[in-house]
Enzyme design. Structure first.
Site, PDB file in Angstrom:
ATOM      1  N   LEU A 287       6.907 -26.738  29.003  1.00  0.00           N
ATOM      2  CA  LEU A 287       7.949 -26.855  28.924  1.00  0.00           C
ATOM      3  C   LEU A 287       9.122 -26.355  29.743  1.00  0.00           C
ATOM      4  O   LEU A 287       9.590 -26.334  29.528  1.00  0.00           O
ATOM      5  CB  LEU A 287       8.769 -26.673  27.567  1.00  0.00           C
TER       6      LEU A 287
ATOM      7  N   CYS B 191       5.280 -19.517  23.823  1.00  0.00           N
ATOM      8  CA  CYS B 191       6.236 -20.365  23.539  1.00  0.00           C
ATOM      9  C   CYS B 191       5.092 -21.444  22.685  1.00  0.00           C
ATOM     10  O   CYS B 191       5.790 -21.790  21.456  1.00  0.00           O
ATOM     11  CB  CYS B 191       7.255 -21.080  24.714  1.00  0.00           C
ATOM     12  N   HIS B 192       4.332 -22.120  23.670  1.00  0.00           N
ATOM     13  CA  HIS B 192       3.330 -23.231  22.518  1.00  0.00           C
ATOM     14  C   HIS B 192       2.300 -22.752  22.965  1.00  0.00           C
ATOM     15  O   HIS B 192       1.328 -23.442  22.133  1.00  0.00           O
ATOM     16  CB  HIS B 192       4.136 -24.363  23.175  1.00  0.00           C
ATOM     17  N   GLY B 193       2.083 -22.063  23.145  1.00  0.00           N
ATOM     18  CA  GLY B 193       0.381 -21.350  23.206  1.00  0.00           C
ATOM     19  C   GLY B 193      -0.306 -21.689  24.378  1.00  0.00           C
ATOM     20  O   GLY B 193      -1.386 -21.860  24.079  1.00  0.00           O
TER      21      GLY B 193
END
Length: 272
Positions: A218, A236-238
């Site tokens: 992202l 943020c999202h690993g």
């Protein structure tokens, strides 16, 4: 309308001329005052056989003035007025209005073609300039173009460290890899990777890793020297990346992007 009335007695016959103006629907006209032209004729008893009415009528040019709100007049006009002559200003080949001048026609065509051609050239140049200005307005700004290329001194980056630079508005990671990191990344099974890519295909010099620090999930910015594989980690999202910038775990679908760069020598790196 002209009336000739003859009366008996001591009253002499006379000639009467009248005019009438009809108003249009566009603008209302003020009534015109008719004017009478009275020509006295000798009494009947004084007429003789050689007398003629035409002898008493006006001779020469007669001028009639008529208009809205203007009294109609009948008067003699001057006969010494000369009609303007512009022959001195006309070309010789067109002074005779009854003659057909092919040469004059060809010259006028040539002038017309010249004017049209000149206008077309000017219009094309104006259109080219307009399109060029419009396209250039959508290009990168001056400050972005100034950072189109960045020069980095590699001697300022110690071994085992990753330094972040700003390039074209994006973070740029320059990693000085150790021999153990190089060996570890070369021994990775490429078939087990989500985005299969050899370490040798991502670097020009095995000692230096140059990648854009934007997560392919992202668009977040990963953290250097972190994660399960000792490379980069996006909190943020690993998403976990190794020391070659390849995705190893997490939602990111692709490896970190490798920009165009070169080593000109003297321990410098040019990106862009």
């Amino acid at each position: 309308m002209i009336n000739i009335v003859s009366k008996s007695g001591n009253l002499a016959p006379y000639l009467k001329a009248t005019t009438q103006t009809v108003a249009s629907q566009i603008k209302q006209l003020s009534p015109a005052v008719p004017a009478s032209l009275k020509i006295v004729v000798p009494p009947v008893q004084e007429l003789h056989t050689n007398y003629s009415l035409s002898n008493s009528l006006p001779s020469g040019r007669v001028r009639v003035l008529s208009g809205p709100g203007v009294t109609t007049q009948v008067r003699f006009a001057h006969t010494d007025i000369q009609i303007p002559d512009f022959s001195a200003y006309r070309r010789k080949d067109v002074q005779d209005g009854t003659a057909v001048s092919r040469r004059s026609e060809d010259s006028r065509k040539s002038f017309t073609y010249l004017v049209v051609g000149g206008g077309a050239v000017v219009g094309a140049y104006a259109a080219k300039t307009l399109v060029g200005e419009f396209v250039s307005s959508m290009s990168a700004s001056a400050d972005v173009l100034a950072l189109a290329k960045i020069e980095i001194k590699l001697g300022d980056i110690p071994e085992g460290k990753s330094v972040t630079f700003k390039w074209r508005g994006k973070p740029l990671f320059i990693r000085h890899r150790t021999p153990s990191e190089i060996q570890t990344e070369r021994n990775v099974d490429v078939q087990s990777l989500r985005d299969p890519q050899h370490d040798a295909d991502r670097v020009q010099d095995a000692e230096w890793l140059v990648i854009i620090g934007v997560c392919t999930h992202l668009g977040c910015v990963p953290i250097a020297n972190a994660g399960d594989f000792g490379g980069y980690y996006c909190p943020c999202h690993g998403s976990h990346y190794d020391a070659s910038g390849r995705i190893r775990r997490g939602p990111a679908p692709l490896n970190l992007e490798v920009p165009n760069y070169e080593f000109p020598g003297d321990g410098t790196l040019i990106v862009g």
